[in-house]
Scaffold this motif. Structure first.
Motif, PDB file in Angstrom:
ATOM      1  N   SER A   1       9.572 -21.514   3.756  1.00 22.14           N
ATOM      2  CA  SER A   1      10.662 -20.934   3.746  1.00 22.14           C
ATOM      3  C   SER A   1      11.459 -20.498   3.190  1.00 22.14           C
ATOM      4  CB  SER A   1      12.208 -21.532   4.786  1.00 22.14           C
ATOM      5  OG  SER A   1      11.645 -21.760   6.474  1.00 22.14           O
TER       6      SER A   1
ATOM      7  N   TRP B 257       5.194 -31.126 -13.414  1.00 21.55           N
ATOM      8  CA  TRP B 257       6.496 -30.443 -12.918  1.00 21.55           C
ATOM      9  C   TRP B 257       7.158 -31.137 -13.466  1.00 21.55           C
ATOM     10  CZ3 TRP B 257       9.707 -28.688  -9.319  1.00 21.55           C
ATOM     11  CH2 TRP B 257      11.247 -28.277  -9.646  1.00 21.55           C
TER      12      TRP B 257
ATOM     13  N   SER C 185       6.020 -24.639  11.490  1.00 21.04           N
ATOM     14  CA  SER C 185       6.086 -25.783  10.835  1.00 21.04           C
ATOM     15  C   SER C 185       5.745 -26.666  12.266  1.00 21.04           C
ATOM     16  CB  SER C 185       7.316 -26.275  10.448  1.00 21.04           C
ATOM     17  OG  SER C 185       8.366 -26.386  11.571  1.00 21.04           O
TER      18      SER C 185
ATOM     19  N   ILE D 179       0.987 -28.382  -2.551  1.00 23.08           N
ATOM     20  CA  ILE D 179       1.548 -28.231  -3.872  1.00 23.08           C
ATOM     21  C   ILE D 179       0.738 -29.397  -4.989  1.00 23.08           C
ATOM     22  CG2 ILE D 179       2.960 -28.032  -6.383  1.00 23.08           C
ATOM     23  CD1 ILE D 179       5.111 -27.506  -4.245  1.00 23.08           C
TER      24      ILE D 179
ATOM     25  N   HIS E 140      18.719 -29.434  -1.166  1.00 18.43           N
ATOM     26  CA  HIS E 140      19.287 -28.781   0.373  1.00 18.43           C
ATOM     27  C   HIS E 140      19.131 -27.355   0.407  1.00 18.43           C
ATOM     28  CE1 HIS E 140      21.112 -32.136   1.646  1.00 18.43           C
ATOM     29  NE2 HIS E 140      21.922 -32.516   0.764  1.00 18.43           N
TER      30      HIS E 140
ATOM     31  N   LEU F   3      17.001 -23.358   0.623  1.00 17.34           N
ATOM     32  CA  LEU F   3      15.763 -22.624   0.018  1.00 17.34           C
ATOM     33  C   LEU F   3      16.144 -23.194  -1.221  1.00 17.34           C
ATOM     34  CD1 LEU F   3      15.790 -19.623   2.351  1.00 17.34           C
ATOM     35  CD2 LEU F   3      14.793 -21.588   2.813  1.00 17.34           C
TER      36      LEU F   3
ATOM     37  N   THR G 163      10.663 -33.807  -3.900  1.00 20.13           N
ATOM     38  CA  THR G 163      11.577 -33.725  -4.274  1.00 20.13           C
ATOM     39  C   THR G 163      12.372 -34.394  -4.171  1.00 20.13           C
ATOM     40  OG1 THR G 163      11.014 -31.179  -3.656  1.00 20.13           O
ATOM     41  CG2 THR G 163      12.945 -31.358  -4.709  1.00 20.13           C
TER      42      THR G 163
ATOM     43  N   ARG H  58       9.536 -31.177   0.066  1.00 19.69           N
ATOM     44  CA  ARG H  58      10.972 -31.537   0.750  1.00 19.69           C
ATOM     45  C   ARG H  58      10.821 -33.531  -0.149  1.00 19.69           C
ATOM     46  NH1 ARG H  58      15.111 -34.141   2.619  1.00 19.69           N
ATOM     47  NH2 ARG H  58      17.407 -32.793   2.692  1.00 19.69           N
TER      48      ARG H  58
ATOM     49  N   TYR I 118       2.663 -27.628   7.677  1.00 19.14           N
ATOM     50  CA  TYR I 118       4.300 -28.810   8.603  1.00 19.14           C
ATOM     51  C   TYR I 118       5.409 -28.967   8.062  1.00 19.14           C
ATOM     52  CZ  TYR I 118      -0.440 -31.604  10.429  1.00 19.14           C
ATOM     53  OH  TYR I 118      -0.809 -32.018  10.904  1.00 19.14           O
ATOM     54  N   ARG I 119       6.196 -29.134   8.781  1.00 18.85           N
ATOM     55  CA  ARG I 119       7.726 -29.374   8.392  1.00 18.85           C
ATOM     56  C   ARG I 119       8.232 -30.073   6.382  1.00 18.85           C
ATOM     57  NH1 ARG I 119      12.326 -31.153  10.526  1.00 18.85           N
ATOM     58  NH2 ARG I 119      12.972 -29.129   9.161  1.00 18.85           N
ATOM     59  N   ARG I 120       8.692 -29.414   5.748  1.00 15.08           N
ATOM     60  CA  ARG I 120       8.835 -29.153   4.396  1.00 15.08           C
ATOM     61  C   ARG I 120       8.359 -29.382   3.358  1.00 15.08           C
ATOM     62  NH1 ARG I 120       9.843 -34.084   7.926  1.00 15.08           N
ATOM     63  NH2 ARG I 120       8.719 -35.265   6.217  1.00 15.08           N
TER      64      ARG I 120
ATOM     65  N   GLU J 136       9.741 -19.928  12.150  1.00 19.00           N
ATOM     66  CA  GLU J 136       9.775 -20.796  13.148  1.00 19.00           C
ATOM     67  C   GLU J 136       9.808 -20.184  14.457  1.00 19.00           C
ATOM     68  OE1 GLU J 136       9.094 -24.086  12.707  1.00 19.00           O
ATOM     69  OE2 GLU J 136      10.459 -23.983  10.250  1.00 19.00           O
TER      70      GLU J 136
ATOM     71  N   PHE K 293      12.089 -23.743  -7.480  1.00 22.01           N
ATOM     72  CA  PHE K 293      10.926 -23.469  -7.325  1.00 22.01           C
ATOM     73  C   PHE K 293       9.873 -23.584  -8.499  1.00 22.01           C
ATOM     74  CE2 PHE K 293       7.932 -20.283  -5.538  1.00 22.01           C
ATOM     75  CZ  PHE K 293       7.947 -20.347  -4.419  1.00 22.01           C
ATOM     76  N   THR K 294       8.397 -23.724  -7.863  1.00 19.16           N
ATOM     77  CA  THR K 294       7.395 -23.868  -8.611  1.00 19.16           C
ATOM     78  C   THR K 294       6.158 -23.451  -7.887  1.00 19.16           C
ATOM     79  OG1 THR K 294       6.716 -24.844 -10.909  1.00 19.16           O
ATOM     80  CG2 THR K 294       7.118 -26.073  -8.390  1.00 19.16           C
TER      81      THR K 294
ATOM     82  N   ARG L 255       2.675 -22.312  -5.536  1.00 16.08           N
ATOM     83  CA  ARG L 255       2.844 -21.112  -4.607  1.00 16.08           C
ATOM     84  C   ARG L 255       2.389 -19.909  -4.955  1.00 16.08           C
ATOM     85  NH1 ARG L 255       2.274 -25.060  -1.294  1.00 16.08           N
ATOM     86  NH2 ARG L 255       3.578 -26.680  -0.351  1.00 16.08           N
TER      87      ARG L 255
HETATM   88  N1  LIG Z   1       7.880 -24.380  -4.409  1.00 15.80           N
HETATM   89  C1  LIG Z   1       9.236 -25.446  -4.423  1.00 15.80           C
HETATM   90  N2  LIG Z   1       8.603 -25.819  -5.886  1.00 15.80           N
HETATM   91  C2  LIG Z   1       9.824 -26.754  -5.640  1.00 15.80           C
HETATM   92  N3  LIG Z   1      10.619 -27.349  -4.573  1.00 15.80           N
HETATM   93  C3  LIG Z   1      10.305 -26.947  -3.157  1.00 15.80           C
HETATM   94  C4  LIG Z   1       9.562 -26.094  -2.882  1.00 15.80           C
HETATM   95  N4  LIG Z   1       9.738 -25.787  -2.089  1.00 15.80           N
HETATM   96  C5  LIG Z   1       9.611 -26.308  -1.428  1.00 15.80           C
HETATM   97  N5  LIG Z   1      10.459 -27.396  -2.464  1.00 15.80           N
HETATM   98  C6  LIG Z   1      11.239 -28.178  -1.491  1.00 15.80           C
HETATM   99  O1  LIG Z   1      11.154 -28.378  -0.381  1.00 15.80           O
HETATM  100  C7  LIG Z   1      13.080 -28.582   0.356  1.00 15.80           C
HETATM  101  C8  LIG Z   1      12.515 -27.752   1.566  1.00 15.80           C
HETATM  102  O2  LIG Z   1      11.885 -26.623   1.577  1.00 15.80           O
HETATM  103  P1  LIG Z   1      11.451 -24.899   2.997  1.00 15.80           P
HETATM  104  O3  LIG Z   1      12.415 -24.698   3.431  1.00 15.80           O
HETATM  105  O4  LIG Z   1      11.093 -23.427   2.161  1.00 15.80           O
HETATM  106  O5  LIG Z   1      10.960 -26.023   3.281  1.00 15.80           O
HETATM  107  P2  LIG Z   1      10.071 -25.546   5.325  1.00 15.80           P
HETATM  108  O6  LIG Z   1       8.789 -25.460   4.589  1.00 15.80           O
HETATM  109  O7  LIG Z   1      10.775 -24.549   5.741  1.00 15.80           O
HETATM  110  O8  LIG Z   1      10.799 -26.692   5.565  1.00 15.80           O
HETATM  111  P3  LIG Z   1      11.116 -26.794   7.265  1.00 15.80           P
HETATM  112  O9  LIG Z   1       9.733 -27.470   8.062  1.00 15.80           O
HETATM  113  O10 LIG Z   1      12.135 -27.580   6.926  1.00 15.80           O
HETATM  114  O11 LIG Z   1      11.372 -25.693   7.850  1.00 15.80           O
HETATM  115  C9  LIG Z   1      12.803 -27.788  -0.422  1.00 15.80           C
HETATM  116  O12 LIG Z   1      14.704 -27.798  -0.459  1.00 15.80           O
HETATM  117  C10 LIG Z   1      12.876 -28.550  -1.575  1.00 15.80           C
HETATM  118  O13 LIG Z   1      13.824 -29.973  -1.717  1.00 15.80           O
END
Ligand SMILES: Nc1ncnc2c1ncn2[C@@H]1O[C@H](COP(=O)(O)OP(=O)(O)OP(=O)(O)O)[C@@H](O)[C@H]1O
Ligand SMILES: [Mg+2]
Length: 422
Positions: free
Chosen positions: A49, A234, A199, A226, A9, A11, A265, A262, A43-45, A166, A17-18, A20
């Motif tokens: 962010s 990881w 996204s 990733i 849930h 950020l 995860t 996401r 793409y999304r997720r 966004e 976080f790993t 990037r």
């Molecule tokens: N670097 C990372 N390491 C581990 N888990 C990550 C990482 N980045 C993202 N996640 C997982 O992905 C989820 C979504 O991350 P985030 O909201 O940053 O993605 P987003 O691309 O901005 O998504 P959205 O398209 O919904 O805006 C996080 O809550 C986490 O579970």
């Protein structure tokens, strides 16, 4: 019982976080370099962010100045102005006195100041009337807000890095004129560096095509998955750290969850919950965890399914089973599809609704969510007498492992850049 080592849930930060590394470096560099303009899209997720927030945090820790304006909920151009003002006041207000009042003074618009409950900082908001004003007035205010940030940076002798997360939706409520207007404003700023993030690749690619507002203006960072082998190890390491021994479960999670950070995860988190009872996770647990993730969404997916036309339902069935070649005689016969133009129309509507994504070139479509695909496979195929495991994925022709090319011919140059949709 040990705490679940995966968060899904909001950020993620710190130990959650790993990787990037390359992306963070590019974003930090862009935020610090005066007048730079970087587009971050994927793409999304994928984790955009989270990476953007971390990069901003790192810049601020290293005595730089940067902030994020989250535009994901904005409904008007006026709302965009508010998000920028609030982001500036919240982030810069910790370092400088009277930022909110200073910004308010520089604006042509009526601004009220409200205390943020959590931090006590004053946050500026433009007059609510503006939300119903002409688009042109709203755009003018947005321009003056960004000018105010630029002037603030100039007067303080610093560069301010601004992330507009966004940003692509500005065209939805502000029209294509809003894109051109934003381009004009951004271009004249020497003390603000911009990171535009989004996204919705199908919209963003259009925004940077020849003839469109952001053509040839932005450096581009494609935010891909990733690297799977790294992510798999990881995940196992996180599980071991929380008392679950596992060998091979990471790789299997990558197989069943697809490329989005996401989703991966999420399956890992569910898998950990299952395995923490016995203290052991096997590859098969990833399949069971995936099935749990699909089942948890049963209500939402069933509602969504009910709202589709029968033809759209058939298109989704065909896509889930066949993957491509939806207009071949064999597939149209097997799934009861209509003419190829009707199929295209159904696909386009599902892309617009965010349920499918379309790859950059070619005609391949894919489910946005692996869990929706799993739902269609496990719940909606029996209607036509097909039984497949919930983790089934349609066979696809191997995709070239090339770095994706963008509409403006620029290469993304990313270490782990993957062709979208694979
Ligand atoms: N670097 C990372 N390491 C581990 N888990 C990550 C990482 N980045 C993202 N996640 C997982 O992905 C989820 C979504 O991350 P985030 O909201 O940053 O993605 P987003 O691309 O901005 O998504 P959205 O398209 O919904 O805006 C996080 O809550 C986490 O579970
Ligand atoms: Mg996001």
């Amino acid at each position: 019982m040990a705490e679940n080592p995966f968060r899904i849930h909001g950020l993620v930060t710190g130990e959650f976080f790993t990787d990037r590394v390359a992306e963070l470096t590019r974003i930090r560099d862009a935020l610090r370099r005066p007048a730079s303009k970087l587009l971050v899209y994927g793409y999304r997720r994928m984790g955009k962010s989270s990476a953007l927030a971390l990069a901003v945090d790192q810049v601020n820790r290293q005595r730089g100045h940067a902030f994020v304006a989250d535009l994901s909920t904005a409904s008007t151009v006026a709302d965009v102005s508010n998000r920028i003002l609030q982001g500036a006041a919240a982030a810069l207000g910790k370092r400088w006195k009277n930022v909110a009042a200073d910004l308010a003074m520089r604006l042509q618009a009526t601004v009220s100041l409200t205390a943020d409950r959590a931090t006590g900082l004053l946050l500026p908001t433009v007059s609510l009337q503006l939300r119903r004003a002409d688009l042109e007035d709203q755009r003018a205010t947005l321009g003056s807000v960004l000018d105010a940030v630029n002037d603030l940076a100039r007067d303080r002798g610093v560069t301010i890095g601004l992330v507009l997360d966004e940003f692509q939706d500005i065209a939805r409520f502000g029209g294509e004129d809003a894109e051109w207007h934003l381009r004009g404003v951004i271009q004249r700023h020497d003390y603000v560096s911009y990171v535009l993030a989004g996204s919705k690749p199908h919209l963003i690619r259009r925004m940077i095509e020849p003839g469109r507002a952001f053509y040839d203006m932005l450096d581009v960072l494609y935010f891909g998955p990733i690297e799977p082998a790294y992510f798999a190890s990881w995940i196992e390491q996180r599980m071991r750290g929380a008392g679950v021994v596992s060998d091979g479960v990471g790789a299997r999670i990558m197989d069943v969850a697809g490329p989005r950070t996401r989703d991966i995860t999420q399956v890992a988190r569910t898998c950990f919950d299952r395995a923490s009872v016995t203290g052991k996770a096997e590859a098969h647990d990833a399949d069971l965890a995936f099935a749990d993730c699909v089942a948890e969404r049963d209500d939402a997916f069933a509602d969504f399914w009910q709202q589709l036309t029968p033809h759209q339902q058939n298109v989704l069935r065909a896509l889930a089973v066949a993957g491509e070649g939806l207009t071949s005689a064999e597939t149209t016969g097997r799934f009861g599809l209509a003419s190829s133009s009707a199929v295209s129309q159904a696909l386009a509507a599902l892309v617009d609704a965010g349920r499918l994504v379309r790859e950059e070139r070619g005609a391949r479509y894919e489910f946005d969510s692996p869990f929706l695909r799993g739902w269609v496979v496990s719940r909606a195929l029996l209607d036509i007498g097909i039984a497949l495991p919930v983790t089934y994925r349609a066979p696809t022709l191997p995709m070239p492992a090339a770095v994706p090319r963008l509409a403006n011919g620029e290469r993304t140059g990313e270490r782990f850049a993957h062709t979208p949709d694979t």
